[in-house]
Design a protein around this motif. Structure first.
Motif, PDB file in Angstrom:
ATOM      1  N   LEU A   1       0.833  -1.201   0.000  1.00  0.00           N
ATOM      2  CA  LEU A   1       0.000   0.000   0.000  1.00  0.00           C
ATOM      3  C   LEU A   1       0.871   1.255   0.000  1.00  0.00           C
ATOM      4  N   GLY A   2       1.965   1.227   0.749  1.00  0.00           N
ATOM      5  CA  GLY A   2       2.824   2.399   0.862  1.00  0.00           C
ATOM      6  C   GLY A   2       3.567   2.755  -0.410  1.00  0.00           C
ATOM      7  N   HIS A   3       3.803   1.765  -1.281  1.00  0.00           N
ATOM      8  CA  HIS A   3       4.564   2.016  -2.507  1.00  0.00           C
ATOM      9  C   HIS A   3       3.708   2.603  -3.626  1.00  0.00           C
ATOM     10  N   ASP A   4       2.404   2.632  -3.440  1.00  0.00           N
ATOM     11  CA  ASP A   4       1.506   3.189  -4.455  1.00  0.00           C
ATOM     12  C   ASP A   4       0.989   4.535  -3.960  1.00  0.00           C
ATOM     13  N   ARG A   5       1.227   5.585  -4.731  1.00  0.00           N
ATOM     14  CA  ARG A   5       0.831   6.927  -4.309  1.00  0.00           C
ATOM     15  C   ARG A   5      -0.660   7.016  -3.988  1.00  0.00           C
ATOM     16  N   ARG A   6      -1.475   6.246  -4.710  1.00  0.00           N
ATOM     17  CA  ARG A   6      -2.925   6.312  -4.517  1.00  0.00           C
ATOM     18  C   ARG A   6      -3.369   5.635  -3.225  1.00  0.00           C
ATOM     19  N   THR A   7      -2.562   4.731  -2.685  1.00  0.00           N
ATOM     20  CA  THR A   7      -2.974   3.979  -1.487  1.00  0.00           C
ATOM     21  C   THR A   7      -2.049   4.185  -0.292  1.00  0.00           C
ATOM     22  N   ALA A   8      -1.043   5.046  -0.456  1.00  0.00           N
ATOM     23  CA  ALA A   8      -0.054   5.234   0.610  1.00  0.00           C
ATOM     24  C   ALA A   8      -0.712   5.688   1.917  1.00  0.00           C
ATOM     25  N   ARG A   9      -1.812   6.441   1.834  1.00  0.00           N
ATOM     26  CA  ARG A   9      -2.475   6.953   3.030  1.00  0.00           C
ATOM     27  C   ARG A   9      -3.123   5.836   3.854  1.00  0.00           C
ATOM     28  N   TYR A  10      -3.212   4.621   3.275  1.00  0.00           N
ATOM     29  CA  TYR A  10      -3.862   3.522   3.992  1.00  0.00           C
ATOM     30  C   TYR A  10      -2.859   2.535   4.597  1.00  0.00           C
ATOM     31  N   ARG A  11      -1.584   2.812   4.421  1.00  0.00           N
ATOM     32  CA  ARG A  11      -0.552   1.923   4.991  1.00  0.00           C
ATOM     33  C   ARG A  11      -0.670   1.855   6.508  1.00  0.00           C
ATOM     34  N   ALA A  12      -0.772   3.025   7.159  1.00  0.00           N
ATOM     35  CA  ALA A  12      -0.853   3.057   8.619  1.00  0.00           C
ATOM     36  C   ALA A  12      -2.148   2.410   9.112  1.00  0.00           C
ATOM     37  N   LEU A  13      -3.237   2.578   8.368  1.00  0.00           N
ATOM     38  CA  LEU A  13      -4.510   1.962   8.749  1.00  0.00           C
ATOM     39  C   LEU A  13      -4.365   0.453   8.812  1.00  0.00           C
ATOM     40  N   LEU A  14      -3.733  -0.131   7.801  1.00  0.00           N
ATOM     41  CA  LEU A  14      -3.579  -1.580   7.785  1.00  0.00           C
ATOM     42  C   LEU A  14      -2.775  -2.058   9.001  1.00  0.00           C
ATOM     43  N   LEU A  15      -1.727  -1.326   9.340  1.00  0.00           N
ATOM     44  CA  LEU A  15      -0.895  -1.727  10.471  1.00  0.00           C
ATOM     45  C   LEU A  15      -1.636  -1.595  11.804  1.00  0.00           C
ATOM     46  N   VAL A  16      -2.452  -0.553  11.937  1.00  0.00           N
ATOM     47  CA  VAL A  16      -3.234  -0.372  13.164  1.00  0.00           C
ATOM     48  C   VAL A  16      -4.272  -1.479  13.307  1.00  0.00           C
ATOM     49  N   LEU A  17      -4.892  -1.861  12.194  1.00  0.00           N
ATOM     50  CA  LEU A  17      -5.873  -2.945  12.232  1.00  0.00           C
ATOM     51  C   LEU A  17      -5.196  -4.283  12.554  1.00  0.00           C
ATOM     52  N   ALA A  18      -4.060  -4.526  11.931  1.00  0.00           N
ATOM     53  CA  ALA A  18      -3.390  -5.826  12.072  1.00  0.00           C
ATOM     54  C   ALA A  18      -2.668  -5.982  13.401  1.00  0.00           C
ATOM     55  N   PHE A  19      -2.112  -4.912  13.941  1.00  0.00           N
ATOM     56  CA  PHE A  19      -1.328  -5.034  15.171  1.00  0.00           C
ATOM     57  C   PHE A  19      -2.012  -4.402  16.386  1.00  0.00           C
ATOM     58  N   GLY A  20      -3.085  -3.646  16.135  1.00  0.00           N
ATOM     59  CA  GLY A  20      -3.845  -3.073  17.246  1.00  0.00           C
ATOM     60  C   GLY A  20      -5.147  -3.811  17.495  1.00  0.00           C
ATOM     61  N   GLY A  21      -5.624  -4.561  16.476  1.00  0.00           N
ATOM     62  CA  GLY A  21      -6.835  -5.357  16.637  1.00  0.00           C
ATOM     63  C   GLY A  21      -8.118  -4.548  16.695  1.00  0.00           C
ATOM     64  N   LEU A  22      -8.109  -3.322  16.170  1.00  0.00           N
ATOM     65  CA  LEU A  22      -9.320  -2.507  16.199  1.00  0.00           C
ATOM     66  C   LEU A  22     -10.345  -3.007  15.188  1.00  0.00           C
ATOM     67  N   ARG A  23     -11.613  -2.750  15.467  1.00  0.00           N
ATOM     68  CA  ARG A  23     -12.664  -2.953  14.480  1.00  0.00           C
ATOM     69  C   ARG A  23     -12.545  -1.850  13.432  1.00  0.00           C
ATOM     70  N   PHE A  24     -12.976  -2.147  12.197  1.00  0.00           N
ATOM     71  CA  PHE A  24     -12.836  -1.164  11.124  1.00  0.00           C
ATOM     72  C   PHE A  24     -13.560   0.133  11.471  1.00  0.00           C
ATOM     73  N   GLY A  25     -14.786   0.027  12.005  1.00  0.00           N
ATOM     74  CA  GLY A  25     -15.552   1.228  12.351  1.00  0.00           C
ATOM     75  C   GLY A  25     -14.901   2.043  13.443  1.00  0.00           C
ATOM     76  N   GLU A  26     -14.185   1.373  14.360  1.00  0.00           N
ATOM     77  CA  GLU A  26     -13.468   2.089  15.414  1.00  0.00           C
ATOM     78  C   GLU A  26     -12.277   2.843  14.835  1.00  0.00           C
ATOM     79  N   ALA A  27     -11.526   2.174  13.955  1.00  0.00           N
ATOM     80  CA  ALA A  27     -10.323   2.795  13.376  1.00  0.00           C
ATOM     81  C   ALA A  27     -10.687   4.003  12.516  1.00  0.00           C
ATOM     82  N   THR A  28     -11.750   3.874  11.722  1.00  0.00           N
ATOM     83  CA  THR A  28     -12.095   4.966  10.802  1.00  0.00           C
ATOM     84  C   THR A  28     -12.847   6.100  11.500  1.00  0.00           C
TER      85      THR A  28
END
Length: 376
Positions: free
Chosen positions: A181-208
């Protein structure tokens, strides 16, 4: 003792007693009591009313499933988003079959027949949600003692049947996805979201629903709201459970990526969304799902669902040896049952346990060899 001929009384599994009789309206009426004596006494009053021709059909027993559903959907303790969800389930999947059916005429066979028919045209999640709603509505009738027991008794019908079991990504796979996600300019803003979901265990609605002000010192994030799309708008409310209000500490490496994300993709306003679209609005789950699946396909991952990022966060946390209470707090679970699902923690954790036991045995052996009182 004279034999009773009017009505019957039988003991329920709960230990209470159900009195039943057939009335002039052709229906069987019933009421549940704490003692057998009370049940027979009630039958006696019903028989007396019949003999005196003063009997009237109980109003409550004539209430329909639709009447109870209307009351259930107007409860004050339902979140607005939940109310909208339930109203849609009732309207699309339940009303046609159940709205006009008196609650005391709902049978287990009728529920089974509806479930089978609905399953031919309804997705597994909507079907399970609809069944749970019907069961909850009828539970109110049970509480009112209009019916003796809930006829919704289908095994596992309230749990959606997934096409395959959920699987957790490995930490390496989650990092690969984030880098993609980070290597694509169009999706780079979602790199941190993926890591927070995967390593923080948040629900999608909570993260967003997170805002800049929810990022705290020490790599911590404060979870106090959730967002979901309802119809054409967004509804922001409390997390799914009371335990959802929590503070989650991220791994240092993820916290560093989040700091970089704040600098590049989030405005300085305290209430700015932490994970948003490029225009600053809420991120739709459907758009995220598409972005996630494209990245997963690009790196050659086996079939994986976006929701499995939360499953990943839970399993990785369990693999560290976290206790059930620690998992409950981190994931926002209100009961141990959900947290216990993750404490299997995968085969590699079992191997780690075995290695730790080997180390323990080795240490004991060394102590034994060094014992000065040991005979040579």
């Amino acid at each position: 003792m004279a034999k009773r001929t009017f009505g019957t009384v039988d003991e329920l599994p709960s230990g209470r007693f159900r009195a039943r009789y057939r009335a002039p309206d052709g229906r069987r009426h019933a009421k549940v009591f704490s003692t057998k004596a009370d049940a027979w006494a009630w039958l006696a009053t019903q028989q007396t009313d019949l003999l005196r021709k003063t009997w009237r059909a109980p109003v409550a027993s004539r209430r329909t499933v639709g009447d109870y559903a209307e009351d259930y959907l107007s409860r004050n303790d339902l979140r607005s988003s939940t109310r909208v969800l339930y109203a849609g389930l009732w309207r699309h999947h339940l009303a046609e079959a159940w709205a006009d059916v008196p609650v005391d005429e709902v049978t287990s066979a009728a529920v089974r027949s509806w479930h089978t028919k609905a399953g031919r045209s309804t997705g597994p999640t909507a079907l399970a949600q609809s069944y749970r709603l019907l069961r909850a509505v009828l539970n109110v009738a049970v509480g009112d003692e209009v019916i003796a027991s809930n006829p919704c008794r289908l095994r596992a019908a309230g749990t959606p049947k997934a096409s395959r079991p959920s699987r957790a990504l490995t930490a390496a796979e989650a990092l690969q996805l984030a880098e993609r996600l980070g290597h694509d300019r169009r999706t780079a803003r979602y790199r941190a979201l993926l890591l927070v979901l995967a390593f923080g265990g948040l629900r999608f609605g909570e993260a967003t629903a997170l805002r800049r002000s929810d990022v705290l010192p020490g790599g911590r994030i404060r979870v106090e709201r959730s967002v979901r799309r309802v119809g054409s708008g967004w509804v922001v409310g409390d997390p799914k459970t009371d335990a959802g209000h929590r503070i989650v500490t991220l791994p240092a490496a993820v916290a560093a990526v989040l700091e970089e994300h704040l600098e590049k993709h989030v405005t300085a306003a305290p209430d700015a969304l932490l994970f948003s679209t490029s225009s600053g609005g809420y991120l739709a789950r459907s758009n995220w799902n598409s972005t996630f699946r494209r990245a997963a396909t690009a790196i050659g991952l086996p079939a994986v669902r976006p929701h499995e990022l939360r499953h990943t966060g839970a399993t990785l946390a369990a693999a560290t040896g976290a206790t059930t209470k620690e998992l409950m707090r981190r994931l926002g679970h209100s009961s141990p049952a959900a947290a216990l699902l993750y404490q299997h923690a995968a085969d590699n954790r079992d191997a780690a346990i075995a290695r730790a036991l080997d180390d323990m045995l080795g240490a004991i052996s060394e102590l034994s060899n060094d014992d000065p009182e040991r005979d040579d």
